[in-house]
Scaffold this active site. Structure first.
Site, mmCIF file in Angstrom:
data_model
loop_
_atom_site.group_PDB
_atom_site.id
_atom_site.type_symbol
_atom_site.label_atom_id
_atom_site.label_comp_id
_atom_site.label_asym_id
_atom_site.label_seq_id
_atom_site.Cartn_x
_atom_site.Cartn_y
_atom_site.Cartn_z
ATOM 1 N N HIS A 118 0.920 -1.108 -0.003
ATOM 2 C CA HIS A 118 -0.035 0.320 -0.187
ATOM 3 C C HIS A 118 0.844 1.208 0.115
ATOM 4 C CE1 HIS A 118 -4.295 -0.986 0.124
ATOM 5 N NE2 HIS A 118 -3.828 -2.276 0.408
ATOM 6 N N GLU A 131 -12.211 12.336 14.168
ATOM 7 C CA GLU A 131 -11.811 12.459 13.108
ATOM 8 C C GLU A 131 -12.609 13.723 12.382
ATOM 9 O OE1 GLU A 131 -10.663 9.686 10.027
ATOM 10 O OE2 GLU A 131 -9.427 8.551 11.507
ATOM 11 N N ASP A 177 -6.829 4.113 9.927
ATOM 12 C CA ASP A 177 -7.886 3.935 9.562
ATOM 13 C C ASP A 177 -8.239 2.669 8.708
ATOM 14 O OD1 ASP A 177 -9.317 6.005 10.339
ATOM 15 O OD2 ASP A 177 -8.823 7.590 8.907
#
Length: 520
Positions: free
Chosen positions: A90, A266, A153
């Site tokens: 990623h 958030e 997240d």
């Protein structure tokens, strides 16, 4: 055997073995794991960003730290081979690639470590650097009713990968990033040494590796702090039309002591329009209750702001008690009346919420498209200016994906780690998570990212790139600022030949086997 072999000068035995086939090389290294040709295994030549394609010489699937040590030592006996650790792929800008070098697939080590411990009455778990956080979550909650304190997240990331950067999410205002929630690491350094380190044992390596962008060692095991896991989460979104009110409430919430705020804070920015992907319809958590734009104040501008909050509770808590506490906390905030959405979900369902978004993105074909993401830390002193120019002007039509923004507290970060932050106690993370539609080029979006960075630099904003990517040594020096010399010293101590993490484009190997740091 491979085209890139032509660039290797055969001046010792280690390099001469590179002309042999994969099985012969594997035997010469005495690996317990698997080795594949780089041009056969295409996974190691690309990443989630989809912006780079760089072919390695070999892809190594090690059985554990001993294999990784052998690979690094092997590279050290050559004049130019480099080694990159690849987690779940990623990275955004090729950070986990090694052109003509050796890529280590850390996922092959995911089951090497899984041990629960109690030290001085506190719970911990030892896990492999190649384990996914989602698997750590499942094991901890299902077996012991415990969970790590700090998350990212997206949990389909490896433990070693996030610890090499920082690892932030909505819990970081209370517990700090993931790098502040580990107490011990096992690391394979750039010398090929397998070293256990902590705050008191080999501490310079410990803090160097945390947020060190893979430059000093490959994390093969981490000891993670745990705490009791809640059963349920009340997940809430509230909308603001004014940035100053949004930031005031966000900063208030993250500054409160435990028990006087939400457990997760958030926020995000979204275009003030009826777009099902990133406009009003994307905000409600409960599909039964649609977003009613009639409640938006007429003074609202091109973008709106949303605070995303979560309150943890137990199954044994009475619903009225939860309602009372949540109402009290929300009663302190100045969001737009009637623009609130909430649902009650299990703790694991909440933490795996992005997994569901991933499944949807894969279903519609956009998950595998390029992702020219930009992540920054911006100081509180400059965040209003950033909003005026970037969100309200440059990005008023959105970025084709989420635009996250929420405050963090510097005091929750350990300044001995390699992470660099803006000045001041409160700073904001800004994450522009772009998805490129089919048939569209990513070049324009990459250029817009650079335009934003150039504007921040020109205007003298106090900011740092998170998951940084720079092309020049001058940019890296500016990024690290007064911590640059410490970063260089750590490189010289733990990876003196500049073997590790070449994709970060910070240090380069010297053909004479002496590290150079690109005009240090």
């Amino acid at each position: 055997m491979i085209a890139c072999l032509g660039r290797i000068v055969h001046d010792n035995d280690a390099e001469s073995k590179l002309d042999d086939d994969v099985s012969t090389v594997s035997k010469s290294l005495e690996l317990q794991g698997i080795i594949e040709s780089g041009d056969v295994s295409g996974s190691a030549s690309k990443d989630f960003g989809g912006l780079y394609s760089i072919t390695p010489l070999f892809l190594i699937k090690p059985s554990g730290a001993e294999d990784i040590s052998r690979v690094v030592k092997f590279a050290s006996r050559t004049s130019n081979l480099t080694v990159a650790a690849r987690g779940n792929g990623h990275s955004i800008n090729g950070q986990a690639m090694a052109g003509g070098g050796l890529v280590i697939d850390m996922r092959s080590t995911e089951e090497n470590h899984l041990e629960f411990l109690t030290i001085n009455g506190s719970p911990y778990i030892d896990v492999s650097g190649g384990a996914l956080w989602e698997d750590v979550l499942t094991q901890c909650v299902s077996r012991f009713g415990l969970a790590p304190r700090s998350w990212t997240d997206y949990l389909s990331l490896t433990v070693g990968g996030t610890l090499s950067n920082a690892g932030v999410s909505g819990q970081a205002f209370r517990y700090g990033p993931q790098t502040s929630n580990v107490t011990e690491l096992e690391v394979v350094t750039g010398k090929g040494e397998i070293t256990v380190c902590s705050e008191t044992l080999n501490s310079e390596l410990f803090f160097g590796v945390l947020g060190g962008l893979g430059q000093f060692g490959i994390i093969t095991r981490a000891r993670v702090k745990l705490q009791p896991a809640p059963d349920m989460v009340r997940w809430i979104r509230v909308v603001y039309s004014e940035f100053e009110e949004f930031t005031r409430d966000a900063e208030f919430l993250v500054s409160q002591k435990e028990g006087e705020s939400f457990d997760y804070v958030e926020g995000f920015v979204f275009p003030n329009r009826d777009d099902p992907f990133d406009g009003w319809p994307s905000v409600p958590l409960d599909p039964v209750h649609e977003f009613n734009p009639g409640h938006i104040p007429q003074t609202a501008g091109s973008v709106l702001y949303c605070l995303e909050l979560a309150f943890h509770y137990r199954n044994s808590d009475h619903p009225s008690t939860v309602d009372t506490v949540v109402s009290r906390l929300l009663g302190r905030l100045g969001f737009v009346e009637w623009l609130k959405s909430q649902v009650d979900v299990s703790y694991t369902e909440f933490l795996l919420r992005v997994k569901r978004a991933e499944e949807q993105a894969k279903a519609n074909g956009c998950w595998d498209s390029p992702h020219p993401w930009l992540n920054l830390f911006v100081s509180k002193s400059d965040i209003v200016s950033f909003d005026q120019t970037v969100f309200k002007t440059m990005l008023k039509d959105g970025v084709g994906g989420p635009m996250l923004i929420y405050p963090l507290l510097r005091s929750r970060w350990d300044n001995r780690s390699s992470v660099v932050l803006p000045e001041g106690e409160i700073f904001y993370i800004v994450a522009l998570l772009r998805f490129v539609p089919k048939g569209r080029s990513a070049e324009k979006l990459v250029a817009q990212n650079q335009e934003i960075v150039n504007w921040c630099t020109k205007e003298g904003l106090d900011f740092k790139l998170y998951l940084p990517h720079y092309q020049s040594i001058e940019d890296w020096k500016r990024h690290f600022g007064n911590q640059w010399s410490r970063f260089v010293d750590r490189k010289a101590s733990f990876d003196p030949m500049a073997i590790l993490a070449p994709g970060q484009n910070i240090f380069r190997r010297d053909p004479s086997n002496v590290m150079i740091s690109r005009e240090l």
